[in-house]
Design a protein around this motif. Structure first.
Motif, PDB file in Angstrom:
ATOM      1  N   HIS A  32      -3.265 -12.629   6.572  1.00  0.00           N
ATOM      2  CA  HIS A  32      -4.574 -13.033   6.796  1.00  0.00           C
ATOM      3  C   HIS A  32      -5.483 -11.883   6.251  1.00  0.00           C
ATOM      4  N   THR A  33      -6.763 -13.031   5.938  1.00  0.00           N
ATOM      5  CA  THR A  33      -7.844 -12.300   4.795  1.00  0.00           C
ATOM      6  C   THR A  33      -8.750 -12.218   6.094  1.00  0.00           C
ATOM      7  N   GLN A  34     -10.214 -11.208   5.833  1.00  0.00           N
ATOM      8  CA  GLN A  34     -11.072 -10.911   6.857  1.00  0.00           C
ATOM      9  C   GLN A  34     -11.840 -12.310   7.377  1.00  0.00           C
ATOM     10  N   ALA A  35     -12.003 -13.356   6.183  1.00  0.00           N
ATOM     11  CA  ALA A  35     -12.161 -15.125   6.275  1.00  0.00           C
ATOM     12  C   ALA A  35     -11.320 -15.658   7.053  1.00  0.00           C
ATOM     13  N   GLY A  36     -10.233 -15.004   7.489  1.00  0.00           N
ATOM     14  CA  GLY A  36      -9.536 -15.822   8.153  1.00  0.00           C
ATOM     15  C   GLY A  36      -8.099 -16.787   7.745  1.00  0.00           C
ATOM     16  N   ASP A  37      -8.245 -16.651   5.960  1.00  0.00           N
ATOM     17  CA  ASP A  37      -7.153 -17.236   5.439  1.00  0.00           C
ATOM     18  C   ASP A  37      -5.798 -16.343   4.963  1.00  0.00           C
ATOM     19  N   ARG A  38      -4.822 -17.465   4.970  1.00  0.00           N
ATOM     20  CA  ARG A  38      -3.289 -17.501   5.269  1.00  0.00           C
ATOM     21  C   ARG A  38      -3.298 -16.660   3.747  1.00  0.00           C
ATOM     22  N   GLN A  39      -2.576 -15.877   3.892  1.00  0.00           N
ATOM     23  CA  GLN A  39      -1.757 -15.609   2.615  1.00  0.00           C
ATOM     24  C   GLN A  39      -0.512 -15.331   1.958  1.00  0.00           C
ATOM     25  N   GLU A  40       0.243 -15.713   0.759  1.00  0.00           N
ATOM     26  CA  GLU A  40       1.465 -14.952   0.972  1.00  0.00           C
ATOM     27  C   GLU A  40       1.786 -14.297  -0.425  1.00  0.00           C
ATOM     28  N   VAL A  41       2.479 -13.379  -0.380  1.00  0.00           N
ATOM     29  CA  VAL A  41       3.209 -12.839  -1.758  1.00  0.00           C
ATOM     30  C   VAL A  41       4.713 -12.247  -1.665  1.00  0.00           C
ATOM     31  N   GLN A  42       5.229 -12.389  -2.480  1.00  0.00           N
ATOM     32  CA  GLN A  42       6.593 -12.297  -2.731  1.00  0.00           C
ATOM     33  C   GLN A  42       6.695 -10.871  -2.337  1.00  0.00           C
ATOM     34  N   ALA A  43       7.963 -10.262  -2.193  1.00  0.00           N
ATOM     35  CA  ALA A  43       8.425  -8.332  -2.348  1.00  0.00           C
ATOM     36  C   ALA A  43       9.758  -8.517  -2.450  1.00  0.00           C
ATOM     37  N   SER A  44       9.810  -7.725  -4.093  1.00  0.00           N
ATOM     38  CA  SER A  44      11.761  -7.174  -4.287  1.00  0.00           C
ATOM     39  C   SER A  44      12.336  -6.009  -2.934  1.00  0.00           C
ATOM     40  N   ALA A  45      10.723  -5.584  -2.698  1.00  0.00           N
ATOM     41  CA  ALA A  45      10.194  -4.868  -2.313  1.00  0.00           C
ATOM     42  C   ALA A  45       9.068  -3.841  -1.401  1.00  0.00           C
ATOM     43  N   ILE A  46       9.334  -3.672  -0.276  1.00  0.00           N
ATOM     44  CA  ILE A  46       8.270  -3.117   0.697  1.00  0.00           C
ATOM     45  C   ILE A  46       7.894  -1.679   1.230  1.00  0.00           C
ATOM     46  N   LEU A  47       6.769  -1.777   0.857  1.00  0.00           N
ATOM     47  CA  LEU A  47       6.646   0.587   1.468  1.00  0.00           C
ATOM     48  C   LEU A  47       5.402  -0.226   2.471  1.00  0.00           C
ATOM     49  N   VAL A  48       6.333   0.939   3.609  1.00  0.00           N
ATOM     50  CA  VAL A  48       5.365   0.275   4.301  1.00  0.00           C
ATOM     51  C   VAL A  48       4.755   2.426   4.633  1.00  0.00           C
ATOM     52  N   ALA A  49       3.080   2.226   4.180  1.00  0.00           N
ATOM     53  CA  ALA A  49       2.542   3.320   4.230  1.00  0.00           C
ATOM     54  C   ALA A  49       1.204   3.331   5.143  1.00  0.00           C
ATOM     55  N   THR A  50       1.869   3.560   6.426  1.00  0.00           N
ATOM     56  CA  THR A  50       0.964   3.025   7.429  1.00  0.00           C
ATOM     57  C   THR A  50       0.004   4.695   8.077  1.00  0.00           C
ATOM     58  N   GLY A  51       0.785   5.333   6.951  1.00  0.00           N
ATOM     59  CA  GLY A  51       0.581   6.864   8.270  1.00  0.00           C
ATOM     60  C   GLY A  51       1.197   8.024   8.216  1.00  0.00           C
ATOM     61  N   ARG A  52       1.361   8.772   9.160  1.00  0.00           N
ATOM     62  CA  ARG A  52       2.443   9.228   9.481  1.00  0.00           C
ATOM     63  C   ARG A  52       2.093  10.645  10.745  1.00  0.00           C
ATOM     64  N   GLN A  53       3.177  10.422  11.887  1.00  0.00           N
ATOM     65  CA  GLN A  53       2.512  10.915  13.424  1.00  0.00           C
ATOM     66  C   GLN A  53       4.164  12.051  13.584  1.00  0.00           C
ATOM     67  N   PRO A  54       3.520  12.882  14.551  1.00  0.00           N
ATOM     68  CA  PRO A  54       4.203  14.461  14.751  1.00  0.00           C
ATOM     69  C   PRO A  54       6.148  13.964  15.097  1.00  0.00           C
ATOM     70  N   TYR A  55       6.996  14.144  14.451  1.00  0.00           N
ATOM     71  CA  TYR A  55       8.291  14.534  14.896  1.00  0.00           C
ATOM     72  C   TYR A  55       8.861  15.320  15.318  1.00  0.00           C
ATOM     73  N   THR A  56       8.600  14.778  16.670  1.00  0.00           N
ATOM     74  CA  THR A  56       8.855  15.586  18.158  1.00  0.00           C
ATOM     75  C   THR A  56      10.047  14.700  19.593  1.00  0.00           C
TER      76      THR A  56
END
Length: 454
Positions: free
Chosen positions: A245-269
């Motif tokens: 959903h957008t900042q205005a609250g609108d619901r949107q969709e997009v089709q994906a044959s692959a989804i890359l999650v790139a939301t940051g990294r965290q320490p590997y402990t």
């Protein structure tokens, strides 16, 4: 295989850049060294196996127009060769042993290692211990993400031999943009879903706008200020649906044959059992260190991404130099004298920066001179047919010293090191303006950029 001893002068946990270099060096100085790495596929560390080297290989081949499948094969050959070379660099020393297994602290001097091949637990004692376990991707809590067969991290996506027709990237940071540029060049239809209200929020607006223009010209769709609500797996051979959903609250969709999650990294402990050694962590889970990279336990150090510093391979190498200077006859070096760390984002063309941005220099109270230069005005860029981009410098109006420089142009990852060197030497900007460079070269752009400083 070398015999595993119970006691060592130094134990290094993790095969990253700083750790492997330290292991080889200490062993060559006569120390008995053990280097523990949990996976035989990670000898040499993150950079050569799943990050810098394979991605830059893929980016280079994309720019050459090579097919994706062929490029993946070349990438795999390259990383396999480097992995073996890195293993040999350490293990061929008579004083060093590579142990493949999962390490876990028992006490501040003792570490248990579960060997990968036999699942046997062994106990190792060391006078000094260096933790070099790196970082890993953050996986956000999105409904349907765990159920989808099309969700990847940067590590797993470059292991796929089939080019995704539609790639959706969740995140808008440097990894997200690098992958967007690369996969778009291979022919994927790329959509970036970025929760930030501003594209590249830490960059000056003119430079951020220039990067966005380059990406958009490749056909990349960039959605800002959106939140991903769920992923609806198809379960078949078709495509997943990413709902946001957008900042205005609108619901949107997009089709994906692959989804890359790139939301940051965290320490590997994970599994290290750091509490058994009494090691302190910061609020984000990184190992807390002083200017010498020592933890609160004086005979234990943390090197590389796991200590919360800049997450670059070359910073990990500099961590090695800091450690080395504490034991051998080198000029003293600590985090306190580390400055002017440059970086490059390998979009096409690459985006590179060192020092202060314009907004940062103003916030610090500097009186500044600012100059920009379109990349298209550089003759070499025209020859290369790589005319997209913008060059920018920030100069102290009182001292004529360079405060910062940002380059979006061909070969910027090389040029930025020249600017960094001039800044470290505290040269006036006129040195770069008036130096005689080879022709035709991208370096000549520095003549023209700094000539615009008035």
């Amino acid at each position: 295989m070398k015999s595993i001893h119970s006691s060592y002068d130094a134990l290094i946990i993790g095969f990253g850049k700083g750790g492997k270099t330290l292991a080889a060096y200490l062993a060559n100085q006569g120390w008995r060294v053990a280097l523990v790495e949990q996976s035989p596929l990670m000898y040499g560390g993150t950079c050569i196996n799943i990050a810098c080297i394979p991605t830059k290989s893929l980016i280079h081949n994309a720019e050459l127009g090579k097919p994706y499948t062929e490029s993946i094969h070349e990438k795999d050959q390259l990383t396999a060769a480097l992995r073996q070379r890195n293993f040999n660099m350490v293990d061929q020393s008579p004083n060093a042993t590579v142990i493949t297994g999962k390490a876990s602290f028992v006490s501040s001097h003792q570490v248990s290692v579960r060997l990968t091949d036999t699942q046997e637990d062994i106990l190792i004692e060391a006078e000094r211990i260096f933790i070099n376990t790196g970082a890993k991707p953050i996986i956000p809590a999105i409904s349907g993400l765990q159920q989808s067969q099309r969700v990847f991290t940067s590590t797993t996506l470059i292991g796929q031999t089939q080019l995704p027709a539609r790639l959706v990237i969740i995140g808008g940071g440097y990894i997200a943009l690098e992958f967007a540029s690369m996969y778009a060049q291979y022919g994927s239809k790329v959509t970036i879903l970025d929760r930030s209200t501003q594209f590249l929020p830490n960059e000056d607006r003119d430079m951020a706008d220039a990067v966005m223009a380059v990406l958009v010209s490749k056909g990349i769709r960039i959605e800002q200020a959106v939140n991903v609500d769920e992923i609806i797996p198809d379960g078949g051979d078709r495509q997943d649906t990413v709902v946001y959903h957008t900042q205005a609250g609108d619901r949107q969709e997009v089709q994906a044959s692959a989804i890359l999650v790139a939301t940051g990294r965290q320490p590997y402990t994970e599994g290290l059992n750091l509490s058994a050694a009494g090691i302190d962590l910061d609020a984000k889970g990184y190992i807390r260190v002083n200017e010498y990279l020592q933890t609160n336990v004086p005979h234990i150090w943390a090197i590389g991404d796991v200590n919360g510093g800049p997450q670059f391979t070359y910073v990990s190498l500099d961590d090695y130099r800091i450690i080395r200077s504490q034991f051998f006859n080198y000029k003293p070096h600590t985090l306190l004298d580390r400055n002017l760390v440059a970086f490059s984002l390998f979009t096409s063309p690459p985006f590179s920066h060192v020092g202060l941005r314009e907004q940062e220099a103003l916030a610090k109270g500097y009186l500044i001179k600012v100059a920009t230069l379109p990349a298209a005005s550089i003759t070499r860029a025209q020859i290369l047919n790589e005319t997209e981009g913008l060059l920018k410098c920030i100069v102290d109006a009182d001292t004529d010293q360079i405060l910062g420089c940002t380059l979006l142009c061909a070969n910027s990852s090389e040029l930025i090191n020249l600017v960094q060197l001039a800044m470290r030497a505290r040269f006036d900007y006129t040195v770069l303006r008036d130096t005689i460079y080879t022709h035709p070269s991208m370096s000549e752009g520095l003549n023209d950029l700094f000539a615009r400083v008035l």
